[in-house]
Design a protein around this motif. Sequence first.
Motif, PDB file in Angstrom:
ATOM      1  N   LYS A   1     -82.387  12.786  38.430  1.00 52.66           N
ATOM      2  CA  LYS A   1     -83.267  13.043  39.563  1.00 52.66           C
ATOM      3  C   LYS A   1     -83.229  14.516  39.970  1.00 52.66           C
ATOM      4  O   LYS A   1     -84.176  15.031  40.556  1.00 52.66           O
TER       5      LYS A   1
ATOM      6  N   THR B   1     -90.739  12.191  40.048  1.00 56.00           N
ATOM      7  CA  THR B   1     -91.721  13.194  39.654  1.00 56.00           C
ATOM      8  C   THR B   1     -91.833  14.236  40.753  1.00 56.00           C
ATOM      9  O   THR B   1     -91.390  14.011  41.884  1.00 56.00           O
ATOM     10  N   ILE B   2     -92.426  15.365  40.429  1.00 52.96           N
ATOM     11  CA  ILE B   2     -92.700  16.400  41.424  1.00 52.96           C
ATOM     12  C   ILE B   2     -94.131  16.890  41.309  1.00 52.96           C
ATOM     13  O   ILE B   2     -94.639  17.568  42.199  1.00 52.96           O
TER      14      ILE B   2
ATOM     15  N   ARG C   1     -84.809   9.256  35.141  1.00 51.28           N
ATOM     16  CA  ARG C   1     -84.735   9.639  36.554  1.00 51.28           C
ATOM     17  C   ARG C   1     -84.695   8.418  37.465  1.00 51.28           C
ATOM     18  O   ARG C   1     -84.084   8.467  38.538  1.00 51.28           O
TER      19      ARG C   1
ATOM     20  N   ASP D   1     -83.609  16.880  38.141  1.00 50.50           N
ATOM     21  CA  ASP D   1     -84.608  17.608  37.358  1.00 50.50           C
ATOM     22  C   ASP D   1     -86.007  17.507  37.956  1.00 50.50           C
ATOM     23  O   ASP D   1     -86.895  18.272  37.589  1.00 50.50           O
ATOM     24  N   ALA D   2     -86.210  16.545  38.850  1.00 52.54           N
ATOM     25  CA  ALA D   2     -87.526  16.378  39.479  1.00 52.54           C
ATOM     26  C   ALA D   2     -87.601  17.235  40.733  1.00 52.54           C
ATOM     27  O   ALA D   2     -87.702  16.741  41.857  1.00 52.54           O
ATOM     28  N   THR D   3     -87.515  18.532  40.530  1.00 52.88           N
ATOM     29  CA  THR D   3     -87.531  19.472  41.654  1.00 52.88           C
ATOM     30  C   THR D   3     -88.456  20.643  41.333  1.00 52.88           C
ATOM     31  O   THR D   3     -88.713  20.951  40.172  1.00 52.88           O
TER      32      THR D   3
ATOM     33  N   GLN E   1     -91.605  12.538  27.794  1.00 50.97           N
ATOM     34  CA  GLN E   1     -91.965  12.404  29.203  1.00 50.97           C
ATOM     35  C   GLN E   1     -91.660  11.000  29.722  1.00 50.97           C
ATOM     36  O   GLN E   1     -91.160  10.830  30.836  1.00 50.97           O
TER      37      GLN E   1
ATOM     38  N   PHE F   1     -89.085   9.933  32.880  1.00 50.49           N
ATOM     39  CA  PHE F   1     -89.401   9.071  34.021  1.00 50.49           C
ATOM     40  C   PHE F   1     -88.380   7.942  34.138  1.00 50.49           C
ATOM     41  O   PHE F   1     -87.883   7.650  35.239  1.00 50.49           O
TER      42      PHE F   1
ATOM     43  N   ASN G   1     -87.904  10.707  43.827  1.00 52.27           N
ATOM     44  CA  ASN G   1     -87.404  11.834  43.033  1.00 52.27           C
ATOM     45  C   ASN G   1     -87.505  11.562  41.539  1.00 52.27           C
ATOM     46  O   ASN G   1     -86.604  11.908  40.765  1.00 52.27           O
TER      47      ASN G   1
END
Length: 353
Positions: A197, A165-166, A190, A199-201, A183, A187, A163
Amino acid sequence: MKKLTGVLVVVLSLFLVLPVAAAAPDLPESHSFYEEITYLMEKGVITGYADGKVRPDAEVTRAQAAVMIGRLQGLDGTKRATPFRDVPASYYASGYIAEVAEAGYFMGYGNRTFLPEAPIIRGDMALIVERVFDLAFTFNQPFTDVPRNAYYAEAISKILAANITIGYPDNTFRPQQKVTRGQFSAFLARALEREFKNDATIARSYQKDKTKTYTYRMSDGTTAVHRFVDVPDRDGLTFGFMWIAEVDGEPYEYMEFENHQFFAFGYPYSEYDLALVYPVRVGQTFDTGLGDETILHTITGVNKTVKTPYKTFTNATEVTVQDGFKYYMAEGFATIKSINAQGRVESELVRVE
């Protein structure tokens, strides 16, 4: 059931460390990575420039990334000789570069160079994050622009599982794209904190909020309490952040995997179960069988009204298994209710805290 493989700054100026991101004139609260950068500045990982700016949209060089990781890991940044012929001891980041290389977080090139001024690309950032945080699990759903034999392919799979990156809605990761300070901060944040985490959706994600606790009532009268925690390593195996469900005092671990094609529940050093396919629409079918076995699931309803002890949902998605078992999922809550073929409620959400 599908197989899950077990395995998952920057200082251009050394003169000023900003205590809070709010002091940076070029980092408004509306910036996409304001919270992540603020978090890392408060930890002393990111510093500002002599003019007070943090330049969140500037590209990150390999040297800057080495400093960022070095500070995060508490390494000694004292200038020293390095094994790289293009990083002399007098170079501002020589100490951190020497240490991150020794720790195995960064690799040089075959001609004994480090290329300190070269920008970090997304593929290399995935490798760095995977090494620094010792990620254990892979989510083997390749992006269309990441060849399976690419040197960064497994690392990208691991940060997807963790979780961190997406990827992009067109199912690309864009591994050659250069990385900005903001960025890079996202990373790292997260990887460090469950809050980030979330936000990685994807848009309209079905994943649960990782900062909350979810309680379900089971058909036998027991309750299952689900929390997202950093699971300690044990028996020589690496775990990390994942969901723990305690059912009548007995815990088990699982992960929520999601990309732009589907949602699945994964199990450490085992397999994953496909639960939903995207886009969500009535009539969509998918097979969750393993090998020669076929177990068909069909999306049989959207925007359904489903009553649970927690609340009444009006946006539930209904999935029916070929044996008549039904389960309901809602955006931001994952599974909210399940009913067997005889109509008995097997589980339902009773509380979110």
